[in-house]
Write a protein that holds these residues in place. Structure first.
Motif, short mmCIF file in Angstrom:
data_model
loop_
_atom_site.label_atom_id
_atom_site.label_comp_id
_atom_site.label_asym_id
_atom_site.label_seq_id
_atom_site.Cartn_x
_atom_site.Cartn_y
_atom_site.Cartn_z
N LEU A 199 0.79 -1.22 -0.20
CA LEU A 199 0.13 0.01 -0.06
C LEU A 199 0.74 1.38 -0.08
CD1 LEU A 199 -2.83 -1.10 2.22
CD2 LEU A 199 -3.28 -0.72 -0.05
N LEU A 200 1.91 1.18 0.71
CA LEU A 200 2.85 2.40 0.78
C LEU A 200 3.35 2.68 -0.66
CD1 LEU A 200 4.73 1.76 4.13
CD2 LEU A 200 3.03 3.57 3.67
N PHE A 201 3.89 1.66 -1.36
CA PHE A 201 4.51 1.53 -2.31
C PHE A 201 3.32 1.98 -3.69
CE2 PHE A 201 8.45 1.21 -0.30
CZ PHE A 201 9.43 1.73 -1.18
N GLY A 202 2.39 1.49 -3.35
CA GLY A 202 1.09 1.99 -4.37
C GLY A 202 1.08 3.48 -4.21
N MET A 203 0.93 3.87 -3.25
CA MET A 203 1.02 5.60 -3.17
C MET A 203 1.95 6.00 -3.66
SD MET A 203 0.29 7.72 0.39
CE MET A 203 0.57 6.24 1.36
N ILE A 204 3.56 5.68 -3.48
CA ILE A 204 4.55 6.18 -4.34
C ILE A 204 4.38 6.14 -5.64
CG2 ILE A 204 6.94 6.17 -4.45
CD1 ILE A 204 6.96 5.55 -1.27
N ASN A 205 4.19 4.84 -6.06
CA ASN A 205 4.20 4.55 -7.59
C ASN A 205 3.03 5.23 -8.13
OD1 ASN A 205 6.41 2.85 -6.82
ND2 ASN A 205 5.09 0.70 -7.06
N SER A 206 2.17 5.51 -7.53
CA SER A 206 1.08 6.25 -8.35
C SER A 206 1.52 7.72 -8.71
CB SER A 206 -0.33 6.49 -7.30
OG SER A 206 0.04 7.48 -6.41
N LEU A 207 2.50 8.15 -8.15
CA LEU A 207 3.26 9.40 -8.38
C LEU A 207 3.48 9.43 -9.85
CD1 LEU A 207 5.62 10.05 -5.58
CD2 LEU A 207 3.37 11.03 -5.99
N THR A 208 3.93 8.25 -10.84
CA THR A 208 4.22 8.11 -12.10
C THR A 208 3.00 8.74 -13.11
OG1 THR A 208 3.58 5.82 -12.34
CG2 THR A 208 5.95 6.42 -11.73
N GLU A 209 1.90 8.65 -12.52
CA GLU A 209 0.68 8.99 -13.25
C GLU A 209 0.32 10.30 -13.32
OE1 GLU A 209 -0.76 6.81 -15.17
OE2 GLU A 209 0.73 5.15 -14.43
N TRP A 210 0.81 11.15 -12.35
CA TRP A 210 0.39 12.68 -12.08
C TRP A 210 1.76 13.51 -11.86
CZ3 TRP A 210 0.83 14.96 -7.57
CH2 TRP A 210 0.97 14.20 -6.36
N TYR A 211 2.74 12.83 -11.32
CA TYR A 211 3.76 14.00 -10.77
C TYR A 211 4.46 14.52 -12.08
CZ TYR A 211 7.79 15.86 -8.38
OH TYR A 211 8.84 16.82 -8.28
N THR A 212 4.69 15.97 -11.97
CA THR A 212 5.50 16.55 -12.67
C THR A 212 6.68 17.20 -11.91
OG1 THR A 212 3.53 17.06 -14.14
CG2 THR A 212 5.62 18.52 -14.61
N PRO A 213 8.04 16.83 -12.48
CA PRO A 213 9.26 17.38 -11.55
C PRO A 213 9.08 18.81 -11.96
CG PRO A 213 9.62 15.49 -12.95
CD PRO A 213 8.33 15.63 -13.33
N ALA A 214 8.55 19.37 -12.83
CA ALA A 214 8.96 20.83 -12.85
C ALA A 214 7.50 21.78 -12.49
CB ALA A 214 8.62 21.37 -14.45
N GLY A 215 6.59 20.80 -11.72
CA GLY A 215 5.57 21.49 -11.02
C GLY A 215 5.83 21.90 -9.73
N PRO A 216 4.88 22.60 -9.06
CA PRO A 216 5.04 23.24 -7.72
C PRO A 216 5.50 22.20 -6.69
CG PRO A 216 2.51 22.88 -7.96
CD PRO A 216 3.46 22.27 -9.18
N LEU A 217 5.06 20.84 -6.78
CA LEU A 217 5.67 19.99 -5.47
C LEU A 217 7.02 19.59 -5.62
CD1 LEU A 217 2.34 18.13 -5.25
CD2 LEU A 217 3.18 19.94 -3.52
#
Length: 197
Positions: free
Chosen positions: A164-182
């Motif tokens: 579950l922890l890595f499911g949360m982390i791995n989901s970042l591949t679907e929406w995280y943008t390194p150039a974004g605010p986070l």
């Protein structure tokens, strides 16, 4: 020189691509089209090189896949080998590993994305999945240690918690943008707050 000869000279001798550059283009194509649907010919076209120029740097498409998966897995395994993941209270080590995994994902996003998409259809993919399972087992063992020391709830299976922890982390591949605010640390702080507090 004819226009065709000029074009062929440029294709064969185009500067700027070493193995790393070819790998980056290959990973983008693998993620966009899938590994099976991506051919060396497609990569040659994207790079503006001949197939033989690609084969000067790698022996096969499988080798490119292996290099790409190594990039993701080496990063994750490196987090587990760090002194902060080995010594100290289990909860602190788990927090370090989770934070490190988020950083690896952010730093190597296309490579981790590719890793998460492999299904074991080739020997290279099966080897990568075996390494990933070893990583998952190590994290599950760390969750069990943290639970045993009283830092985590005791009513959930450590392997399930790790997934579950890595499911949360791995989901970042679907929406995280390194150039974004986070930043990766912002993300890690949020994940740690949800998971460990």
């Amino acid at each position: 020189m004819t226009e065709t000869a000029d074009s062929e000279t440029l294709r064969r001798g185009r500067p700027g691509y070493d193995q790393r550059g070819i790998l980056e283009v290959a990973v983008a194509a693998f993620n966009e089209h899938g590994y099976d649907a991506t051919s060396i010919g497609m990569l040659a076209e994207r790079l503006g090189l001949s197939k033989s120029a690609i084969y000067h740097h790698v022996a096969s498409k499988d080798e490119l896949l292996g290099l790409a998966l190594d990039e993701a897995l080496d990063g994750l395994e490196g987090v587990l080998r760090a002194p902060e993941a080995v010594d100290g209270p289990a909860a602190d080590r788990l927090a370090f590993v989770l934070r490190g995994a988020v950083r690896v994902l952010a730093d190597r996003l296309p490579y981790v994305t590719l890793l998460l998409r492999v299904r074991g259809n080739t020997e290279v993919e099966r080897a990568a999945l075996a390494r990933r399972r070893t990583f998952d087992h190590a994290v599950a063992a760390l969750v069990a240690e943290a639970r045993a020391e009283g830092s985590l709830r005791t009513d959930a299976d450590p392997a399930v918690v790790a997934r579950l922890l890595f499911g949360m982390i791995n989901s970042l591949t679907e929406w995280y943008t390194p150039a974004g605010p986070l930043t990766p640390d912002d993300l890690a702080d949020t994940i740690l707050a949800l998971a460990l507090r």
